[in-house]
Write a protein that holds these residues in place. Structure first.
Motif, PDB file in Angstrom:
ATOM      1  N   ARG A 169       0.762 119.268  58.342  1.00 10.44           N
ATOM      2  CA  ARG A 169       1.382 120.768  58.664  1.00 10.44           C
ATOM      3  C   ARG A 169       1.522 121.030  57.053  1.00 10.44           C
ATOM      4  O   ARG A 169       1.817 120.588  56.289  1.00 10.44           O
ATOM      5  N   ILE A 170       1.515 122.616  57.057  1.00 10.62           N
ATOM      6  CA  ILE A 170       1.705 123.473  56.053  1.00 10.62           C
ATOM      7  C   ILE A 170       2.966 124.314  56.216  1.00 10.62           C
ATOM      8  O   ILE A 170       2.626 125.260  57.127  1.00 10.62           O
ATOM      9  N   LEU A 171       3.927 124.144  55.820  1.00 11.91           N
ATOM     10  CA  LEU A 171       5.139 125.002  56.033  1.00 11.91           C
ATOM     11  C   LEU A 171       5.664 125.839  54.923  1.00 11.91           C
ATOM     12  O   LEU A 171       5.459 125.630  53.824  1.00 11.91           O
ATOM     13  N   ARG A 172       6.079 126.982  55.215  1.00  9.66           N
ATOM     14  CA  ARG A 172       6.837 127.960  54.174  1.00  9.66           C
ATOM     15  C   ARG A 172       8.058 127.835  54.077  1.00  9.66           C
ATOM     16  O   ARG A 172       8.806 128.034  55.061  1.00  9.66           O
ATOM     17  N   TYR A 173       8.485 127.444  52.912  1.00 17.47           N
ATOM     18  CA  TYR A 173       9.857 127.005  52.702  1.00 17.47           C
ATOM     19  C   TYR A 173      10.591 128.400  51.602  1.00 17.47           C
ATOM     20  O   TYR A 173      10.498 128.013  50.351  1.00 17.47           O
ATOM     21  N   PRO A 174      11.547 128.962  52.206  1.00 17.27           N
ATOM     22  CA  PRO A 174      12.231 129.806  51.138  1.00 17.27           C
ATOM     23  C   PRO A 174      13.260 128.804  50.501  1.00 17.27           C
ATOM     24  O   PRO A 174      13.776 127.794  51.074  1.00 17.27           O
ATOM     25  N   PHE A 175      13.548 128.912  49.132  1.00 19.72           N
ATOM     26  CA  PHE A 175      14.514 127.969  48.241  1.00 19.72           C
ATOM     27  C   PHE A 175      15.350 128.591  47.538  1.00 19.72           C
ATOM     28  O   PHE A 175      14.967 129.994  47.154  1.00 19.72           O
ATOM     29  N   THR A 176      16.502 128.161  47.118  1.00 22.07           N
ATOM     30  CA  THR A 176      17.302 128.901  46.111  1.00 22.07           C
ATOM     31  C   THR A 176      17.751 127.649  45.110  1.00 22.07           C
ATOM     32  O   THR A 176      17.297 126.523  45.552  1.00 22.07           O
ATOM     33  N   LEU A 177      18.588 127.696  44.352  1.00 21.92           N
ATOM     34  CA  LEU A 177      19.218 126.800  43.331  1.00 21.92           C
ATOM     35  C   LEU A 177      19.818 125.769  44.158  1.00 21.92           C
ATOM     36  O   LEU A 177      20.110 124.446  43.719  1.00 21.92           O
ATOM     37  N   LYS A 178      20.333 125.866  45.376  1.00 22.39           N
ATOM     38  CA  LYS A 178      21.276 124.960  46.194  1.00 22.39           C
ATOM     39  C   LYS A 178      20.680 124.362  47.437  1.00 22.39           C
ATOM     40  O   LYS A 178      21.170 123.731  48.095  1.00 22.39           O
ATOM     41  N   SER A 179      19.447 125.183  47.978  1.00 25.84           N
ATOM     42  CA  SER A 179      18.731 124.915  49.125  1.00 25.84           C
ATOM     43  C   SER A 179      17.336 124.639  48.938  1.00 25.84           C
ATOM     44  O   SER A 179      16.733 125.308  48.238  1.00 25.84           O
ATOM     45  N   PHE A 180      16.832 124.109  50.129  1.00 20.06           N
ATOM     46  CA  PHE A 180      15.201 124.179  50.223  1.00 20.06           C
ATOM     47  C   PHE A 180      15.045 124.265  51.781  1.00 20.06           C
ATOM     48  O   PHE A 180      15.049 123.161  52.311  1.00 20.06           O
ATOM     49  N   GLY A 181      14.861 125.503  52.076  1.00 26.16           N
ATOM     50  CA  GLY A 181      14.601 125.557  53.661  1.00 26.16           C
ATOM     51  C   GLY A 181      15.896 126.126  54.346  1.00 26.16           C
ATOM     52  O   GLY A 181      17.098 126.318  53.723  1.00 26.16           O
TER      53      GLY A 181
ATOM     54  N   ASP B 223      20.226 118.974  33.509  1.00 32.04           N
ATOM     55  CA  ASP B 223      20.677 119.638  34.603  1.00 32.04           C
ATOM     56  C   ASP B 223      19.845 119.529  35.974  1.00 32.04           C
ATOM     57  O   ASP B 223      19.569 120.283  36.699  1.00 32.04           O
ATOM     58  N   VAL B 224      19.826 118.102  36.222  1.00 31.24           N
ATOM     59  CA  VAL B 224      18.950 117.682  37.270  1.00 31.24           C
ATOM     60  C   VAL B 224      19.992 117.546  38.495  1.00 31.24           C
ATOM     61  O   VAL B 224      21.092 117.093  38.794  1.00 31.24           O
ATOM     62  N   VAL B 225      19.248 118.294  39.885  1.00 29.33           N
ATOM     63  CA  VAL B 225      19.858 118.304  41.024  1.00 29.33           C
ATOM     64  C   VAL B 225      18.728 117.781  41.971  1.00 29.33           C
ATOM     65  O   VAL B 225      17.489 117.986  41.868  1.00 29.33           O
ATOM     66  N   LEU B 226      19.084 116.971  42.587  1.00 29.61           N
ATOM     67  CA  LEU B 226      18.306 116.431  43.995  1.00 29.61           C
ATOM     68  C   LEU B 226      19.032 116.813  45.347  1.00 29.61           C
ATOM     69  O   LEU B 226      20.296 117.091  45.550  1.00 29.61           O
ATOM     70  N   GLY B 227      18.092 117.192  46.096  1.00 20.51           N
ATOM     71  CA  GLY B 227      18.639 117.562  47.475  1.00 20.51           C
ATOM     72  C   GLY B 227      17.615 117.574  48.727  1.00 20.51           C
ATOM     73  O   GLY B 227      16.534 117.020  48.586  1.00 20.51           O
ATOM     74  N   PRO B 228      18.164 117.712  49.728  1.00 12.77           N
ATOM     75  CA  PRO B 228      17.214 117.437  51.224  1.00 12.77           C
ATOM     76  C   PRO B 228      16.327 118.562  51.468  1.00 12.77           C
ATOM     77  O   PRO B 228      16.544 119.561  51.269  1.00 12.77           O
ATOM     78  N   ILE B 229      14.957 118.228  51.971  1.00 14.67           N
ATOM     79  CA  ILE B 229      14.296 119.273  52.313  1.00 14.67           C
ATOM     80  C   ILE B 229      14.647 119.574  53.918  1.00 14.67           C
ATOM     81  O   ILE B 229      14.856 118.372  54.346  1.00 14.67           O
TER      82      ILE B 229
END
Length: 353
Positions: A164-176, A118-124
């Motif tokens: 920089r150090i950023l705070r990223y909310p993420f879900t199964l479908k997004s990162f930021g 179940d591998v998923v790749l996505g953009p930050i």
């Protein structure tokens, strides 16, 4: 392959790894970026840590559980420098220094890692909600979980070149996109462009609960030791990790009981590439002091290592602390994406906290 032949190949891999680490201009990062998440298939080939003696399982104070050499057809697979596993060790989230993320199930055959599914790749994503595209802005090198789990939550991500150090909310479908930033300490401004924040570990238990531990790859104090910081929490301030034998820091991860583990790397043309795993107990992790920690494992490239850049830790049902390592292949055909797992036996796991 005969040992002599393998050593020739390993030497070429080592030199390649070193060149790519020293100068990002040599790294063949994808020119294009992902616009949306995609699914891909990852092939996993089991590997032993000691090629010449596969029955050997004890290395330093750790027990080798198993390793995988990973391959995927997507050009966006690779470059992993930050890693999070869930508390069961069965799902992972990683970030690449090419501005992408990987989420997958880590499958097992008993206690031995078997593969990724179940591998998923996505953009930050950047603040504008669009994928990070330029090399200076997408060079993510460290990640730690600030809340939730590997499927949905909040991660802190450290970037170098544009520090920089950023705070990223993420879900199964997004990162930021990111919804905030952690201020980088003022005395971190002396970091080299290519040796920025390499290690982040959020402490969520014990006396340091709420503290973020951060280290650069190689920012040295006047005594040649590695400078770091406790950010937030009850006792914020600078700290120092004793530099041993010229190793640099490539990552860190929180331990279940409040300490951290640190991953280190050293390259010299005279003796190749080495890696080290060092444990720092919660009682030793303090501001304003030089921390020595405890060496759990040190490995030369006569063992099955590559450019090891990411580390995570979780506790097994049997009470062992399981340490997972991942390598950054620099998108080079001469390097590999590896996942390796080691266990710290139960009694020592308790002592780690």
């Amino acid at each position: 392959m005969p040992r002599t032949s393998w050593m020739i190949v390993a030497g070429a891999l080592t030199v390649s790894a070193a060149i790519l680490n020293v100068s990002p201009a040599f790294a063949d990062k994808p020119v294009t970026v992902l616009d949306t998440p995609i699914s891909t298939i990852v092939t996993a080939i089991p590997i032993d840590f000691d090629r010449d003696n596969p029955d050997r399982k004890e290395f330093g104070k750790l027990i080798f559980r198993g390793g995988l050499n990973l391959f995927a057809k997507s050009r966006h697979f690779g470059g992993y420098s930050g890693l999070i596993l869930d508390s069961s060790g069965t799902t992972l989230l990683a970030v690449s220094d090419a501005g992408s993320w990987l989420r997958a199930n880590l499958d097992y055959d008993g206690r031995r890692p078997k593969g990724l599914s179940d591998v998923v790749l996505g953009p930050i994503l950047g603040k504008n909600g669009k994928p990070l595209r330029s090399d200076p802005e997408r060079d993510s090198e460290a990640m730690t979980l600030a809340g939730g789990d590997t499927r949905q939550g909040t991660a802190l991500v450290g970037f170098e070149r544009q520090h920089r150090i950023l705070r990223y909310p993420f879900t199964l479908k997004s990162f930021g996109p990111p919804n905030g930033a952690v201020p980088i300490p003022r005395d971190a401004k002396g970091m080299n462009a290519n040796r920025g924040i390499e290690a982040l570990a959020q402490i969520n238990v014990g006396r340091l609960k709420g503290s973020l531990v951060a280290f650069s790859e190689r920012l040295l104090d006047r005594n040649g030791n590695l400078r770091g910081w406790l950010i937030g929490g009850p006792t914020p301030g600078p700290t120092v990790l004793k530099r041993i034998d010229g190793f640099d820091i490539t990552d860190a991860a929180p331990l279940p009981g409040g300490g951290i583990v640190v991953l280190e790397r050293r390259f010299r043309y005279s003796d190749g590439i080495k890696m080290r795993v060092r444990r720092i107990g919660a009682s030793e992790l303090r501001r304003g002091v030089v921390i020595a920690g405890e060496i759990l494992l040190e490995a030369h490239d006569n063992l099955n290592i590559d450019n090891m850049e990411a580390i995570a830790a979780h506790r097994s049902a049997a009470g062992e602390t399981v340490i997972t390592l991942m390598s950054d292949d620099n998108f080079s055909p001469l390097q590999r994406t590896l996942i390796m797992q080691f266990a710290l036996p139960g009694a020592q796991s308790a002592a780690a906290d």
